[in-house]
Structures are given as structure tokens and as C-alpha cells.
Write an enzyme that holds these catalytic residues in place. Structure first.
Site, PDB file in Angstrom:
ATOM      1  N   TYR A 158       0.688  -1.130  -0.017  1.00  0.00           N
ATOM      2  CA  TYR A 158       0.105  -0.144   0.088  1.00  0.00           C
ATOM      3  C   TYR A 158       0.832   1.372   0.078  1.00  0.00           C
ATOM      4  O   TYR A 158       0.497   2.238  -0.520  1.00  0.00           O
ATOM      5  CB  TYR A 158      -1.018  -0.046   1.081  1.00  0.00           C
ATOM      6  CG  TYR A 158      -2.221   0.800   1.005  1.00  0.00           C
ATOM      7  CD1 TYR A 158      -3.030   0.545   0.082  1.00  0.00           C
ATOM      8  CD2 TYR A 158      -2.603   1.977   1.827  1.00  0.00           C
ATOM      9  CE1 TYR A 158      -4.285   1.321  -0.114  1.00  0.00           C
ATOM     10  CE2 TYR A 158      -3.541   2.533   1.689  1.00  0.00           C
ATOM     11  CZ  TYR A 158      -4.419   2.217   0.835  1.00  0.00           C
ATOM     12  OH  TYR A 158      -5.476   3.209   0.284  1.00  0.00           O
ATOM     13  N   LYS A 165      -2.996   8.348   3.026  1.00  0.00           N
ATOM     14  CA  LYS A 165      -4.154   8.268   3.844  1.00  0.00           C
ATOM     15  C   LYS A 165      -4.077   8.599   5.468  1.00  0.00           C
ATOM     16  O   LYS A 165      -4.990   9.232   5.970  1.00  0.00           O
ATOM     17  CB  LYS A 165      -4.653   6.583   4.022  1.00  0.00           C
ATOM     18  CG  LYS A 165      -5.177   6.081   2.643  1.00  0.00           C
ATOM     19  CD  LYS A 165      -6.458   6.759   2.130  1.00  0.00           C
ATOM     20  CE  LYS A 165      -7.173   6.295   1.185  1.00  0.00           C
ATOM     21  NZ  LYS A 165      -8.222   6.831   0.316  1.00  0.00           N
TER      22      LYS A 165
HETATM   23  P1  NAD Z   1     -12.541   4.189  -7.865  1.00  0.00           P
HETATM   24  O1  NAD Z   1     -11.392   3.846  -8.679  1.00  0.00           O
HETATM   25  O2  NAD Z   1     -13.965   3.556  -8.203  1.00  0.00           O
HETATM   26  O3  NAD Z   1     -12.675   5.605  -7.234  1.00  0.00           O
HETATM   27  C1  NAD Z   1     -11.656   6.191  -7.273  1.00  0.00           C
HETATM   28  C2  NAD Z   1     -11.993   7.578  -7.954  1.00  0.00           C
HETATM   29  O4  NAD Z   1     -10.889   8.739  -7.816  1.00  0.00           O
HETATM   30  C3  NAD Z   1     -12.268   7.669  -9.437  1.00  0.00           C
HETATM   31  O5  NAD Z   1     -13.700   7.956  -9.617  1.00  0.00           O
HETATM   32  C4  NAD Z   1     -11.359   8.562 -10.038  1.00  0.00           C
HETATM   33  O6  NAD Z   1     -11.657   9.082 -11.147  1.00  0.00           O
HETATM   34  C5  NAD Z   1     -10.995   9.580  -8.950  1.00  0.00           C
HETATM   35  N1  NAD Z   1      -9.856  10.491  -9.029  1.00  0.00           N
HETATM   36  C6  NAD Z   1      -8.810  10.076  -9.310  1.00  0.00           C
HETATM   37  N2  NAD Z   1      -7.704  11.008  -9.533  1.00  0.00           N
HETATM   38  C7  NAD Z   1      -8.639  12.367  -9.576  1.00  0.00           C
HETATM   39  C8  NAD Z   1      -8.847  13.628  -9.710  1.00  0.00           C
HETATM   40  N3  NAD Z   1      -7.478  14.278 -10.007  1.00  0.00           N
HETATM   41  N4  NAD Z   1      -9.966  14.400  -9.631  1.00  0.00           N
HETATM   42  C9  NAD Z   1     -11.094  13.724  -9.390  1.00  0.00           C
HETATM   43  N5  NAD Z   1     -11.237  12.583  -9.425  1.00  0.00           N
HETATM   44  C10 NAD Z   1     -10.213  11.681  -9.271  1.00  0.00           C
HETATM   45  O7  NAD Z   1     -12.088   3.167  -6.413  1.00  0.00           O
HETATM   46  P2  NAD Z   1     -12.648   3.058  -4.964  1.00  0.00           P
HETATM   47  O8  NAD Z   1     -12.016   2.122  -4.198  1.00  0.00           O
HETATM   48  O9  NAD Z   1     -14.155   3.353  -4.865  1.00  0.00           O
HETATM   49  O10 NAD Z   1     -12.220   4.589  -4.359  1.00  0.00           O
HETATM   50  C11 NAD Z   1     -12.770   5.450  -3.674  1.00  0.00           C
HETATM   51  C12 NAD Z   1     -12.165   5.896  -2.253  1.00  0.00           C
HETATM   52  O11 NAD Z   1     -12.132   4.629  -1.261  1.00  0.00           O
HETATM   53  C13 NAD Z   1     -10.763   6.255  -2.402  1.00  0.00           C
HETATM   54  O12 NAD Z   1     -10.390   7.185  -1.641  1.00  0.00           O
HETATM   55  C14 NAD Z   1      -9.963   4.664  -1.973  1.00  0.00           C
HETATM   56  O13 NAD Z   1      -8.621   4.921  -1.376  1.00  0.00           O
HETATM   57  C15 NAD Z   1     -10.757   4.619  -0.814  1.00  0.00           C
HETATM   58  N6  NAD Z   1     -10.755   3.079  -0.252  1.00  0.00           N
HETATM   59  C16 NAD Z   1     -10.801   2.043  -1.040  1.00  0.00           C
HETATM   60  C17 NAD Z   1     -10.838   0.753  -0.702  1.00  0.00           C
HETATM   61  C18 NAD Z   1     -10.822  -0.171  -1.445  1.00  0.00           C
HETATM   62  O14 NAD Z   1     -10.340  -1.299  -1.062  1.00  0.00           O
HETATM   63  N7  NAD Z   1     -11.379  -0.168  -2.861  1.00  0.00           N
HETATM   64  C19 NAD Z   1     -10.711   0.656   0.785  1.00  0.00           C
HETATM   65  C20 NAD Z   1     -10.591   1.808   1.503  1.00  0.00           C
HETATM   66  C21 NAD Z   1     -10.663   3.105   0.991  1.00  0.00           C
END
Ligand code: NAD
Length: 258
Positions: A158, A165
């Protein structure tokens, strides 16, 4: 106590596709009666987001392009939202990015550019959008961001995203302190691993998922819907006494020692 979000409007940032956690949140808020405003990073995401929103049984959603690395784009987006709807009651910040080649191997090898990029998109953006959203949240409200255990503990691969984070978590707390006087709460959901577009970039993600299935108290990975329901709670008056908190929605994994 009224649990409905009817008559309220929420901005959901970060729907990329139907697997996005942001989409799970959008559905939960929609089911609770909310009107939704979607922002997406660039034109590539416009059609998928509009197509998904069309599956909801209301037609008053709004859509704006907003790349969070661009201050002008953020300011213009929230000025347009203010002009178009007047007031919003909350915002879901579901945005993160790091270079794929830095989500494997050792953290210590992270490049300066990669470090800054991950922090810019994944942590500073919360401060930037909260500042812009504040002017549209004239009735108070709730801001929710998405974090991960890798910001509190070392999670293999990570790497720089974990450090980003940690910065996001602190940004959330400082923001909560600043915005509380305006009746705006800021909290984070620490989601367990979910297979999404972003998650695919993390090296050996399958073994992280398997570890949850094998060892988390609930013995199964969480879903977008489960995270969405907690976001609904944080957006609703049920959580009105909470700000600056990190809620773990991770099948209990974060309580474990080794
Ligand atoms: P995802 O890829 O569906 O969503 C990430 C989003 O960030 C995308 O829509 C992307 O377009 C957007 N993004 C990236 N760069 C950008 C920019 N410059 N301007 C605007 N938008 C931008 O993936 P996800 O897993 O749904 O991620 C959403 C959040 O959840 C993130 O913060 C991720 O770190 C967090 N998260 C994810 C997990 C997991 O396991 N999937 C676990 C904990 C936290």
C-alpha cells in the site's frame, strides 16, 4: 427523529463505474430520498456516471467535471453548484490516486513526484473541496471521506497511498475542527478492501482480500452497499454528535493483533 434525506442535496465525488465505493454511497443516499450531484475527474468518466445515475428513479441529478488537482476547477464547480441548487447538505469525497508502480515493492523507493502526486489527489483534495463546499453548505451538513487501515498501520504494497491516507486522516480532523463552528461535520469511513478500479492497482490485492475472508471477525470482505449505509448514517442527523471520527467498516479486521 427523521431518518429521511428527502429535500436534501449531496455531492458525490469519485464515481468511476458501478464498482466504485462512491456509487454504493450514491445509491444509499438516493434510497434515503436525497437529490444527488455527481462530479467526475474528466470527460472519460462522464458517460459512465450519467448512465449509472439514469438507473436511479429520479431525474434531477446534476453532473460536473472536477479534476481535484486544479483549484480553478474546484472553485468553478462549487460556484456552479451554488448557482444551480443554492444549498447542499453534504459531500462524499471518494477520491484517491497513486502511480501503480509505487503500489508494490518497498515504500522507501517512492519517488518525490509520486509522493507529491498521491498526497495532492488523495489528501490535499479533501481540504480544497471542503473549503469550496463550505460556501454552499449554508445550513451546515456533513462531509465524509474514504480512508484505509494502511494509513494507521503498515500494509504491504500500500506504500505511498498509506502515507497519503495518514495525511488524509489528519486533514479530516483539522477540517472537522475548522468547520464545526459552521455546523459542518467531517468524518471518515475506513473501508475494508473492496475490488474496485483503484484497488486493482495495489500489488497482490487478492491476498489482502483473502486475509479478510480468513481472519476478519465477520469472515467476509465488506461491500460497497455496507459502506454506503454507514455514509448515509454519517450524512444523516443520527450522527449529529460526531465529527473528526474514523469509522471502520471492515468486517472488524482493524481490531485484530497478530
Ligand atoms: P474508484 O477507482 O472507483 O474511485 C476512485 C475515484 O477517484 C475515481 O472515480 C477517479 O476518477 C477519482 N479520481 C482520481 N484522480 C482524480 C482527480 N484528479 N480528480 C477527481 N477525481 C479523481 O475506487 P474506490 O476504491 O471506490 O475508491 C474510492 C475511495 O475509497 C478512495 O479514496 C480509496 O482510497 C478509498 N478506499 C478504497 C478501498 C478499496 O479497497 N477499494 C478501501 C478503503 C478506502
Amino acid at each position: 427523529m427523521n431518518f429521511s434525506l428527502e429535500g436534501k442535496t449531496y455531492v458525490v465525488m469519485g464515481v468511476a463505474n458501478r464498482r466504485s465505493i462512491a456509487w454504493g454511497i450514491a445509491q444509499a443516499l438516493h434510497d434515503a430520498g436525497a437529490r444527488l450531484i455527481f462530479t467526475y475527474a474528466n470527460e472519460r468518466f462522464e458517460k459512465p456516471v450519467r448512465d449509472l445515475a439514469e438507473t436511479l428513479d429520479r431525474d434531477d441529478s446534476l453532473f460536473y467535471e472536477c479534476d481535484v488537482t486544479d483549484d480553478d476547477a474546484i472553485n468553478t464547480t462549487f460556484e456552479n453548484i451554488k448557482n444551480d441548487v443554492g444549498v447542499i447538505h453534504g459531500l462524499a469525497h471518494c477520491i484517491a490516486f497513486a502511480n501503480r508502480d509505487e503500489l508494490k515493492g518497498e515504500f522507501i523507493d517512492t519517488s518525490r513526484d509520486g509522493f507529491l502526486l498521491a498526497h495532492n489527489i488523495s489528501a490535499f483534495s479533501l481540504a480544497a473541496v471542503s473549503r469550496a463546499a463550505k460556501d454552499v453548505m449554508t445550513e451546515g451538513g456533513s462531509i465524509v471521506t474514504l480512508t484505509y487501515l494502511g494509513g494507521e498501520r503498515v500494509v504491504e504494497n500500500y506504500n505511498v497511498m498509506g502515507v497519503a491516507k495518514a495525511s488524509l486522516d489528519a486533514t479530516m480532523k483539522y477540517g472537522a475542527n475548522d468547520l464545526g463552528k459552521y455546523g459542518i461535520r467531517v468524518n471518515a469511513i475506513s473501508a475494508g478492501p473492496i475490488r474496485t478500479l483503484s484497488a486493482k492497482g495495489v500489488g497482490d490485492f487478492n491476498s489482502i482480500l483473502q486475509e479478510i475472508a480468513d481472519r476478519a471477525p465477520l469472515r467476509k470482505p465488506v461491500t460497497q452497499e455496507e459502506v454506503g449505509d454507514v455514509a448515509y448514517f454519517l450524512m444523516s442527523d443520527l450522527s449529529r454528535g460526531m465529527t473528526g471520527e474514523i469509522l471502520h467498516v471492515d468486517s472488524g479486521y482493524s481490531i485484530l493483533g497478530r
